[in-house]
Design a protein around this motif. Sequence first.
Motif, mmCIF file in Angstrom:
data_model
loop_
_atom_site.group_PDB
_atom_site.id
_atom_site.type_symbol
_atom_site.label_atom_id
_atom_site.label_comp_id
_atom_site.label_asym_id
_atom_site.label_seq_id
_atom_site.Cartn_x
_atom_site.Cartn_y
_atom_site.Cartn_z
ATOM 1 N N THR A 1 57.208 45.883 42.762
ATOM 2 C CA THR A 1 55.898 46.530 42.666
ATOM 3 C C THR A 1 55.288 46.293 41.293
ATOM 4 N N ALA A 2 56.093 46.393 40.249
ATOM 5 C CA ALA A 2 55.593 46.164 38.894
ATOM 6 C C ALA A 2 55.018 44.755 38.761
ATOM 7 N N ARG A 3 55.723 43.763 39.328
ATOM 8 C CA ARG A 3 55.223 42.384 39.268
ATOM 9 C C ARG A 3 53.931 42.234 40.064
ATOM 10 N N ALA A 4 53.888 42.832 41.253
ATOM 11 C CA ALA A 4 52.679 42.734 42.084
ATOM 12 C C ALA A 4 51.494 43.402 41.392
ATOM 13 N N LEU A 5 51.719 44.547 40.766
ATOM 14 C CA LEU A 5 50.633 45.215 40.042
ATOM 15 C C LEU A 5 50.189 44.382 38.845
ATOM 16 N N ALA A 6 51.140 43.804 38.123
ATOM 17 C CA ALA A 6 50.789 42.975 36.967
ATOM 18 C C ALA A 6 49.969 41.763 37.407
ATOM 19 N N GLU A 7 50.371 41.127 38.499
ATOM 20 C CA GLU A 7 49.621 39.972 39.016
ATOM 21 C C GLU A 7 48.232 40.397 39.480
ATOM 22 N N GLY A 8 48.163 41.530 40.192
ATOM 23 C CA GLY A 8 46.877 42.039 40.648
ATOM 24 C C GLY A 8 45.970 42.422 39.492
ATOM 25 N N ASN A 9 46.544 43.048 38.478
ATOM 26 C CA ASN A 9 45.758 43.400 37.286
ATOM 27 C C ASN A 9 45.158 42.155 36.646
ATOM 28 N N ARG A 10 45.974 41.099 36.513
ATOM 29 C CA ARG A 10 45.480 39.855 35.913
ATOM 30 C C ARG A 10 44.343 39.266 36.744
ATOM 31 N N ALA A 11 44.530 39.226 38.063
ATOM 32 C CA ALA A 11 43.494 38.666 38.942
ATOM 33 C C ALA A 11 42.212 39.495 38.858
ATOM 34 N N TYR A 12 42.362 40.804 38.835
ATOM 35 C CA TYR A 12 41.196 41.687 38.751
ATOM 36 C C TYR A 12 40.456 41.468 37.432
ATOM 37 N N GLU A 13 41.199 41.412 36.333
ATOM 38 C CA GLU A 13 40.579 41.220 35.023
ATOM 39 C C GLU A 13 39.890 39.869 34.925
ATOM 40 N N GLU A 14 40.478 38.844 35.532
ATOM 41 C CA GLU A 14 39.838 37.521 35.535
ATOM 42 C C GLU A 14 38.534 37.553 36.327
ATOM 43 N N LYS A 15 38.540 38.241 37.458
ATOM 44 C CA LYS A 15 37.358 38.268 38.317
ATOM 45 C C LYS A 15 36.265 39.176 37.759
ATOM 46 N N PHE A 16 36.637 40.374 37.278
ATOM 47 C CA PHE A 16 35.639 41.376 36.901
ATOM 48 C C PHE A 16 35.523 41.600 35.393
ATOM 49 N N ASN A 17 36.394 40.970 34.614
ATOM 50 C CA ASN A 17 36.363 41.061 33.159
ATOM 51 C C ASN A 17 36.502 42.505 32.646
ATOM 52 N N ARG A 18 37.339 43.283 33.313
ATOM 53 C CA ARG A 18 37.656 44.649 32.885
ATOM 54 C C ARG A 18 38.938 45.085 33.564
ATOM 55 N N VAL A 19 39.506 46.160 33.062
ATOM 56 C CA VAL A 19 40.743 46.699 33.606
ATOM 57 C C VAL A 19 40.478 47.301 34.988
ATOM 58 N N PHE A 20 41.452 47.170 35.876
ATOM 59 C CA PHE A 20 41.374 47.797 37.194
ATOM 60 C C PHE A 20 41.537 49.292 37.010
ATOM 61 N N LEU A 21 40.598 50.049 37.526
ATOM 62 C CA LEU A 21 40.619 51.504 37.392
ATOM 63 C C LEU A 21 40.671 52.139 38.768
#
Length: 165
Positions: free
Chosen positions: A97-117
């Motif tokens: 789960t930690a890896r999946a969240l880290a990967e998702g966070n990176r993808a989100y930040e790349e797409k939206f240029n901000r932290v996933f909230l």
Amino acid sequence: MQLAVFNSADRADAVGVLRPCLDVERWVGEIADARPFSGKDDLLAFAKDAATPFTAEELESALAHHPRIGERPQSATTEAAMSRSEQSGVDPSDGATARALAEGNRAYEEKFNRVFLIRAAGRSAQEILDSLNERLTHTPAEEDRIVAEQLREIALLRLEGVIGA
């Protein structure tokens, strides 16, 4: 802090109670200046109205204080303690789960240029991950609305937790 104490507190002390809930100067100031509130429900209703809408600058400022989901802040601030408590459903020892969240966070930040909230309180790690993956399909305009709503939910939950009846 009890509502009666909050109502009668010095403005600086009231601001100090409010800022960890949502570090948006306008929101904090409007609530501090609107005191006294007749009840907790009045306070929460006012706080919700004051948080609608947020400007783009207010959103960015507030997001700067939120850690990534799955990364628990280590500082001793009130805001960090709130964040750790809110993310209690995310077990950092669950490697997959930690890896999946880290990967998702990176993808989100790349797409939206901000932290996933997300309002993590009351959600499991899987619910958070599912929401993250679903939100990656959104347009920036769709995500702006969702982020603002999540920020409002977080602020109100935090405010409700720090002010007693």
